[in-house]
Design an enzyme around this catalytic site. Structure first.
Site, short mmCIF file in Angstrom:
data_model
loop_
_atom_site.label_atom_id
_atom_site.label_comp_id
_atom_site.label_asym_id
_atom_site.label_seq_id
_atom_site.Cartn_x
_atom_site.Cartn_y
_atom_site.Cartn_z
N GLU A 93 2.12 8.41 4.57
CA GLU A 93 2.94 7.59 3.65
C GLU A 93 4.42 7.83 3.89
O GLU A 93 4.86 8.97 4.03
CB GLU A 93 2.58 7.95 2.21
CG GLU A 93 3.35 7.20 1.16
CD GLU A 93 3.04 7.69 -0.25
OE1 GLU A 93 3.38 6.97 -1.20
OE2 GLU A 93 2.47 8.80 -0.40
N LYS B 245 1.66 -1.40 -1.25
CA LYS B 245 1.02 -0.68 -2.36
C LYS B 245 1.12 -1.47 -3.66
O LYS B 245 2.19 -1.95 -4.03
CB LYS B 245 1.66 0.70 -2.52
CG LYS B 245 0.98 1.59 -3.55
CD LYS B 245 1.61 2.98 -3.55
CE LYS B 245 0.88 3.91 -4.52
NZ LYS B 245 1.48 5.25 -4.54
N CYS C 184 -1.89 6.62 -1.23
CA CYS C 184 -1.74 7.76 -2.13
C CYS C 184 -2.50 7.60 -3.45
O CYS C 184 -3.72 7.62 -3.48
CB CYS C 184 -0.25 8.02 -2.36
SG CYS C 184 0.10 9.64 -3.09
#
Length: 512
Positions: free
Chosen positions: A263, A329, A381
């Site tokens: 990430e 995301k 994540c």
């Protein structure tokens, strides 16, 4: 004195529950912890039970999410006292859900083991939904290495949590019956039910819903840069970070089908280093290796700042900022990636101004990422803890699950291990191998049954290469999600209500 004993049992059993999760992995402690909570909820008067449930939850959550203190204190700039206070406030909020469980148990004088599990499922649904949800520390995760893990591909982690609470309640009722000889028949029924359900759960491990496709296997390398969080966003360290990842990539070009970086691997706006990505795209194509990179990206049309994954070296999707082969995301971390009520909160304290805490959300459902002709279903994540979101993004032709992360925020704490455990559950639920690349670890390859196939050491600059095959077929959970569990919960409630109604009518008829 009795109240003090109740509060002591509540606190100790709450803390004990955390030892059921990784990195401790004493999965039996989940049952011990829940039995302690049931003791508090059922044997104390209402006010004592509610306070006892609060103490159970404070012990459970303060210890279980103590890793948040690392990011708040070390990287958020808050004092140690303020960081612990914020963890305590979050825990106090999360305690409302076990307290609601106890309130409902007391209000409706619940005796049935399965209704305990139904009520717990309802309160956990609320915890995972209100304020975008925080479904961390669900007891189902603790059972991934237990004999009952076969429930997960059928009913998901929520179903495994349901079973854990149900089994705990059966044991608890059995213990109560030992002190009430007149209810010895209930003990026999409870024990029989526990044996039947446990046997079915154990047998479920042997059922296979998917099969491996060996001829579609890829050789994949995970690049773990091990960049310290306090240096990651320091402009003076940018070129050092770039050099580290260039070296890790160069060592594996031509040797791997795919290289995956973690990430926000390159700590700058992707828009600012387009020439670097174009050069990487060209070299990767020459070597026959594709690269997936976590970036920070600003969409030109909407102006949104996005936590993103983009590919280089894909012949079907030449690198460009507007490429369709990109994932943004959706489920952001409150206060970490966006700040609710930011106009009010940001001026209050530096803890509300963490680096990169002004992201916007991508779409809920997005196309798969493509690499080497294979389809990857991504999550960045925090998103990997939301099973339903990951399930809904699963495509008919999905070959692999993919997650990238930066758990450096949480240092050498229990947080990254809990995070890994949840990623393993996604693989088990959906019957898909999962690839996990992280900055400081834990970078792993996970098989379709949730087992760890290969793992890089934590806090080491390294690469991890593995040959991994996708699977075909779908688990029942992948197809139906939580519908069967919620349907069964509703059915159990209806049957229980019907039984109570019949019992009441019979009592009226038998009344002289």
């Amino acid at each position: 004195m009795k109240n003090l004993l109740t509060y002591f049992i509540a606190m100790v059993s709450g803390i004990a529950g955390v030892f059921a999760f990784s990195p401790f992995d004493y999965w039996g402690m989940a049952y011990v912890s829940l039995i302690g909570l049931l003791y508090v909820a059922k044997t104390a008067k209402k006010s004592t039970a509610l306070w006892g449930s609060f103490l159970w939850a404070m012990g459970f959550f303060c210890f279980g999410v103590s890793w948040l203190n690392v990011s708040i204190h070390q990287f958020g700039g808050a004092s140690l006292g303020v960081s612990y206070l914020l963890v305590g406030l979050l825990s106090a909020y999360l305690a409302l859900y076990p307290m609601l469980f106890t309130y409902l148990v007391q209000r409706f004088q619940v005796q049935s083991a399965v209704i305990f599990a139904v009520i717990w499922t309802f309160t956990e649904f609320l915890r995972g939904w209100i304020f975008t949800g925080f479904p961390w520390l669900q007891f189902g995760y603790t059972q991934i290495d237990s004999p009952f893990s076969g429930i997960a591909p059928i009913f998901g982690v929520d179903g495994l949590t349901f079973f854990t609470v149900w089994a705990s309640a059966v044991i608890f009722n059995g213990i109560l019956v030992l002190f009430k000889e007149k209810n010895s028949k209930l003990l026999s029924a409870s024990a029989l039910l526990l044996v039947v359900v446990g046997s079915l759960a154990t047998y479920a491990q042997k059922i296979t819903f998917i099969k491996s496709i060996e001829d579609k296997a890829l050789t994949i390398t995970l690049a773990q840069g091990n960049i310290e969080q306090n240096l990651k966003w320091d402009p003076a360290y940018f070129y050092s970070t770039l050099e580290i990842y260039q070296k890790l990539i160069a060592e594996n070009l031509g040797k791997s089908d795919l290289i995956v970086l973690p990430e926000s691997a390159l700590p700058t706006l992707e828009n600012n280093i387009v020439p670097f990505f174009e050069s990487l795209d060209r070299v990767a194509k020459e070597k026959g290796t594709e690269i997936m990179i976590g970036t920070v990206y600003q969409d030109a049309e909407s102006g949104k700042l996005l936590n993103s994954i983009v590919t280089a070296g894909n012949p079907d999707f030449p690198y460009q900022l507007s490429t369709e082969n990109r994932y943004n995301k959706h489920h952001l971390v409150p206060f970490g990636e966006y700040v609710p009520l930011e106009n009010w909160l940001r001026p209050l304290n530096s803890v509300f101004n963490l680096p990169m805490s002004a992201f916007q959300s991508g779409e809920v459902i997005q196309p798969a990422l493509m690499a080497k002709g294979r389809s990857f279903s991504p999550a960045i994540c925090y998103e990997i803890i939301f099973g339903e979101q990951v399930r809904k993004n699963l495509k008919k032709d999905t070959d692999f699950l993919l997650t990238i992360s930066n758990d450096a925020w949480f240092g050498d704490s229990i947080g990254p291990w809990q995070h890994l455990q949840m990623a393993r559950m996604r693989a088990l639920e959906l019957g898909k191998p999962l690839i996990r690349a992280t900055n400081t670890g834990i970078s792993v390859f996970i098989g379709a049954k949730g087992e760890i196939l290969a793992q890089a050491p934590q806090f080491v600059e390294t690469t991890l290469m593995h040959n991994i095959a996708p699977t075909e077929g779908k688990t029942p959970y992948a197809v139906l999600g939580n519908i069967p569990l919620y349907g069964l919960s509703l059915l159990f409630l209806m049957l229980r209500g019907l039984m109570m109604l019949v019992h009441r009518r019979m009592n009226l008829l038998l009344k002289p």
